[in-house]
Scaffold this motif. Structure first.
Motif, PDB file in Angstrom:
ATOM      1  N   VAL A  31       0.843  -1.203   0.000  1.00 22.85           N
ATOM      2  CA  VAL A  31       0.000   0.000   0.000  1.00 22.85           C
ATOM      3  C   VAL A  31       0.873   1.246   0.000  1.00 22.85           C
ATOM      4  N   TYR A  32       1.911   1.238   0.810  1.00 21.73           N
ATOM      5  CA  TYR A  32       2.820   2.395   0.894  1.00 21.73           C
ATOM      6  C   TYR A  32       3.462   2.688  -0.465  1.00 21.73           C
ATOM      7  N   LEU A  33       3.966   1.644  -1.115  1.00 21.13           N
ATOM      8  CA  LEU A  33       4.605   1.845  -2.417  1.00 21.13           C
ATOM      9  C   LEU A  33       3.602   2.254  -3.487  1.00 21.13           C
ATOM     10  N   ASN A  34       2.381   1.735  -3.414  1.00 15.19           N
ATOM     11  CA  ASN A  34       1.362   2.127  -4.387  1.00 15.19           C
ATOM     12  C   ASN A  34       0.929   3.570  -4.215  1.00 15.19           C
ATOM     13  N   THR A  35       1.015   4.090  -2.995  1.00 14.63           N
ATOM     14  CA  THR A  35       0.664   5.494  -2.769  1.00 14.63           C
ATOM     15  C   THR A  35       1.870   6.417  -2.963  1.00 14.63           C
ATOM     16  N   ASN A  36       3.045   5.837  -3.139  1.00  9.11           N
ATOM     17  CA  ASN A  36       4.277   6.593  -3.401  1.00  9.11           C
ATOM     18  C   ASN A  36       4.988   5.988  -4.613  1.00  9.11           C
ATOM     19  N   PRO A  37       4.415   6.170  -5.803  1.00 13.05           N
ATOM     20  CA  PRO A  37       4.968   5.513  -6.995  1.00 13.05           C
ATOM     21  C   PRO A  37       6.418   5.892  -7.294  1.00 13.05           C
ATOM     22  N   GLY A  38       6.843   7.049  -6.859  1.00 14.68           N
ATOM     23  CA  GLY A  38       8.242   7.438  -7.064  1.00 14.68           C
ATOM     24  C   GLY A  38       9.193   6.503  -6.330  1.00 14.68           C
ATOM     25  N   LEU A  39       8.790   6.087  -5.132  1.00 12.45           N
ATOM     26  CA  LEU A  39       9.615   5.143  -4.373  1.00 12.45           C
ATOM     27  C   LEU A  39       9.619   3.771  -5.025  1.00 12.45           C
ATOM     28  N   LYS A  40       8.470   3.380  -5.567  1.00 13.17           N
ATOM     29  CA  LYS A  40       8.392   2.089  -6.251  1.00 13.17           C
ATOM     30  C   LYS A  40       9.327   2.103  -7.460  1.00 13.17           C
ATOM     31  N   LEU A  41       9.325   3.200  -8.209  1.00 13.45           N
ATOM     32  CA  LEU A  41      10.210   3.346  -9.361  1.00 13.45           C
ATOM     33  C   LEU A  41      11.668   3.314  -8.910  1.00 13.45           C
ATOM     34  N   ASP A  42      11.991   4.077  -7.869  1.00 15.02           N
ATOM     35  CA  ASP A  42      13.366   4.105  -7.369  1.00 15.02           C
ATOM     36  C   ASP A  42      13.816   2.718  -6.908  1.00 15.02           C
ATOM     37  N   GLY A  43      12.927   2.004  -6.241  1.00 11.75           N
ATOM     38  CA  GLY A  43      13.254   0.658  -5.780  1.00 11.75           C
ATOM     39  C   GLY A  43      13.482  -0.298  -6.932  1.00 11.75           C
ATOM     40  N   VAL A  61       7.588  -3.893 -12.195  1.00 13.61           N
ATOM     41  CA  VAL A  61       7.486  -3.458 -10.793  1.00 13.61           C
ATOM     42  C   VAL A  61       7.120  -1.976 -10.717  1.00 13.61           C
ATOM     43  N   ALA A  62       7.735  -1.186 -11.588  1.00 13.96           N
ATOM     44  CA  ALA A  62       7.494   0.260 -11.590  1.00 13.96           C
ATOM     45  C   ALA A  62       6.164   0.647 -12.230  1.00 13.96           C
ATOM     46  N   GLY A  63       5.529  -0.310 -12.904  1.00 14.13           N
ATOM     47  CA  GLY A  63       4.269  -0.006 -13.577  1.00 14.13           C
ATOM     48  C   GLY A  63       4.469   0.720 -14.894  1.00 14.13           C
ATOM     49  N   LEU A  64       5.607   0.453 -15.541  1.00 16.24           N
ATOM     50  CA  LEU A  64       5.940   1.092 -16.814  1.00 16.24           C
ATOM     51  C   LEU A  64       6.179   0.034 -17.877  1.00 16.24           C
ATOM     52  N   THR A  65       6.226   0.480 -19.119  1.00 17.81           N
ATOM     53  CA  THR A  65       6.678  -0.412 -20.192  1.00 17.81           C
ATOM     54  C   THR A  65       8.207  -0.336 -20.221  1.00 17.81           C
ATOM     55  N   VAL A  66       8.825  -1.283 -20.896  1.00 18.48           N
ATOM     56  CA  VAL A  66      10.285  -1.265 -20.994  1.00 18.48           C
ATOM     57  C   VAL A  66      10.769   0.014 -21.686  1.00 18.48           C
ATOM     58  N   PRO A  67      10.161   0.424 -22.813  1.00 20.25           N
ATOM     59  CA  PRO A  67      10.606   1.683 -23.431  1.00 20.25           C
ATOM     60  C   PRO A  67      10.444   2.893 -22.494  1.00 20.25           C
ATOM     61  N   GLU A  68       9.374   2.923 -21.716  1.00 24.05           N
ATOM     62  CA  GLU A  68       9.189   4.035 -20.768  1.00 24.05           C
ATOM     63  C   GLU A  68      10.279   4.023 -19.705  1.00 24.05           C
ATOM     64  N   LEU A  69      10.611   2.842 -19.204  1.00 26.76           N
ATOM     65  CA  LEU A  69      11.663   2.751 -18.189  1.00 26.76           C
ATOM     66  C   LEU A  69      13.010   3.163 -18.784  1.00 26.76           C
ATOM     67  N   LYS A  70      13.266   2.777 -20.024  1.00 30.22           N
ATOM     68  CA  LYS A  70      14.506   3.185 -20.683  1.00 30.22           C
ATOM     69  C   LYS A  70      14.589   4.707 -20.775  1.00 30.22           C
ATOM     70  N   GLU A  71      13.461   5.354 -21.039  1.00 32.84           N
ATOM     71  CA  GLU A  71      13.427   6.819 -21.096  1.00 32.84           C
ATOM     72  C   GLU A  71      13.721   7.426 -19.725  1.00 32.84           C
TER      73      GLU A  71
END
Length: 99
Positions: A31-43, A61-71
């Motif tokens: 729940v904490y990570l879902n309410t703080n998506p920046g931390l989920k991305l950083d993790g 894990v970050a809720g992104l596509t691979v191309p989005e994560l590459k960006e």
């Protein structure tokens, strides 16, 4: 709420309701990570950089596509190292194609 009080709440729920404390901690973190998506991305990026997960898994894990994560990685100045063929292998392949 202080950490000690939170632990006591989990202990009381474990005793009175038979709730598994590990499940409580996992769900609270989810729940904490879902309410703080920046931390989920950083993790996710941290785990990927340590080689603990693949790039596609980090994107998931970050809720992104691979191309989005590459960006995101590029925007943060994080260089992805990719394995390439040696010069000799590439030269041989070119000769094969051109001949």
């Amino acid at each position: 709420m202080e950490a000690r009080l939170l632990d006591e709440i989990v202990d009381a729920l474990t005793e009175e309701r038979g709730i598994d404390p590990k499940v409580v901690h996992e769900e609270a973190l989810r729940v904490y990570l879902n309410t703080n998506p920046g931390l989920k991305l950083d993790g996710a990026i941290a785990l990927w950089r340590k080689g603990r997960i693949s790039l596609p898994k980090a994107a998931e894990v970050a809720g992104l596509t691979v191309p989005e994560l590459k960006e995101v990685l590029a925007a943060r100045g994080i260089i992805r190292e990719t394995e390439g063929k040696s010069r000799e292998e590439m030269d041989a392949k070119l000769k094969e194609i051109l001949l």
